[in-house]
Design a protein around this motif. Structure first.
Motif, mmCIF file in Angstrom:
data_model
loop_
_atom_site.group_PDB
_atom_site.id
_atom_site.type_symbol
_atom_site.label_atom_id
_atom_site.label_comp_id
_atom_site.label_asym_id
_atom_site.label_seq_id
_atom_site.Cartn_x
_atom_site.Cartn_y
_atom_site.Cartn_z
ATOM 1 N N MET A 52 0.824 -1.195 0.000
ATOM 2 C CA MET A 52 0.000 0.000 0.000
ATOM 3 C C MET A 52 0.876 1.271 0.000
ATOM 4 S SD MET A 52 -3.117 0.985 0.195
ATOM 5 C CE MET A 52 -4.375 1.823 1.014
ATOM 6 N N PHE A 53 1.874 1.295 0.914
ATOM 7 C CA PHE A 53 2.756 2.459 0.986
ATOM 8 C C PHE A 53 3.552 2.637 -0.318
ATOM 9 C CE2 PHE A 53 2.331 1.603 5.605
ATOM 10 C CZ PHE A 53 1.717 2.794 5.938
ATOM 11 N N ALA A 54 3.913 1.517 -0.901
ATOM 12 C CA ALA A 54 4.657 1.578 -2.161
ATOM 13 C C ALA A 54 3.791 2.189 -3.253
ATOM 14 C CB ALA A 54 5.140 0.192 -2.564
ATOM 15 N N LEU A 55 2.522 1.805 -3.294
ATOM 16 C CA LEU A 55 1.601 2.337 -4.289
ATOM 17 C C LEU A 55 1.398 3.838 -4.100
ATOM 18 C CD1 LEU A 55 -0.283 1.780 -6.648
ATOM 19 C CD2 LEU A 55 -2.072 1.238 -4.995
ATOM 20 N N VAL A 56 1.241 4.281 -2.857
ATOM 21 C CA VAL A 56 1.111 5.716 -2.559
ATOM 22 C C VAL A 56 2.385 6.449 -2.972
ATOM 23 C CG1 VAL A 56 0.896 7.420 -0.701
ATOM 24 C CG2 VAL A 56 -0.598 5.422 -0.741
ATOM 25 N N GLY A 57 3.527 5.850 -2.690
ATOM 26 C CA GLY A 57 4.799 6.454 -3.072
ATOM 27 C C GLY A 57 4.924 6.589 -4.579
ATOM 28 N N VAL A 58 4.522 5.567 -5.308
ATOM 29 C CA VAL A 58 4.565 5.615 -6.777
ATOM 30 C C VAL A 58 3.639 6.707 -7.288
ATOM 31 C CG1 VAL A 58 3.950 4.331 -8.873
ATOM 32 C CG2 VAL A 58 5.295 3.218 -7.085
ATOM 33 N N CYS A 59 2.430 6.788 -6.724
ATOM 34 C CA CYS A 59 1.471 7.818 -7.150
ATOM 35 C C CYS A 59 1.996 9.215 -6.851
ATOM 36 C CB CYS A 59 0.122 7.602 -6.468
ATOM 37 S SG CYS A 59 -0.768 6.158 -7.083
ATOM 38 N N LEU A 60 2.536 9.412 -5.660
ATOM 39 C CA LEU A 60 3.098 10.723 -5.313
ATOM 40 C C LEU A 60 4.263 11.082 -6.238
ATOM 41 C CD1 LEU A 60 3.012 10.717 -1.410
ATOM 42 C CD2 LEU A 60 1.603 12.062 -2.979
ATOM 43 N N GLY A 61 5.093 10.093 -6.531
ATOM 44 C CA GLY A 61 6.208 10.325 -7.450
ATOM 45 C C GLY A 61 5.719 10.705 -8.838
ATOM 46 N N ALA A 62 4.692 10.034 -9.309
ATOM 47 C CA ALA A 62 4.137 10.324 -10.634
ATOM 48 C C ALA A 62 3.539 11.733 -10.672
ATOM 49 C CB ALA A 62 3.089 9.280 -11.005
#
Length: 145
Positions: A1-11
């Motif tokens: 979940m945190f990884a997905l949020v991190g990817v979205c924030l990065g994008a």
């Protein structure tokens, strides 16, 4: 979940940075275009003014009208003015139009102007020069110099 949020924030951050860069590039390109057109206008303005002065100084009354028309058209001032209308802000356009009108007035009066009336010639040149100086100042302010 945190990884997905991190990817979205990065994008999202990458997208925002790209939008900022694109806006900066657009502003830089527009400033470059205005700078080019301003230079062309000032060059055509100077060449046109010098050509009109040459007509006044070298041709006798009665022969200046057509020569003044040709001198005015020879350097493309009107065409560059149209480009300036497209790229410049309203204050620069107004100042450019004022100088253009002053030179047009000189062109229209060339055939009746006494070239030996140095005071009148100096006054006309000073009036055009003051308008040109104001235009140059506004152009410099617009392009950030």
């Amino acid at each position: 979940m945190f990884a997905l949020v991190g990817v979205c924030l990065g994008a999202v951050a990458t997208h925002l940075a790209e939008l900022r860069r694109a806006r900066w590039e657009d502003r830089r390109w527009a400033r470059e275009q205005r700078t080019r057109v301003y230079g062309e206008f000032l060059t055509a303005l100077e060449e046109t003014g010098q050509a009109l002065l040459k007509v006044l100084r070298t041709l006798p009354l009665g022969e200046r009208g057509e020569a003044a028309q040709e001198a005015f058209a020879a350097h493309g001032l009107g065409a560059v003015r149209q480009c300036l209308h497209v790229v410049a802000p309203a204050n620069v356009v107004g100042a450019a139009d004022a100088v253009f009108r002053e030179l047009s007035r000189g062109r229209d009066m060339a055939d009746g102007f006494d070239a030996l009336d140095h005071a009148a010639l100096v006054e006309a040149k000073d009036r055009a020069g003051d308008l040109r100086d104001r235009l140059q100042r506004l152009m410099s302010e617009d392009i950030g110099r």
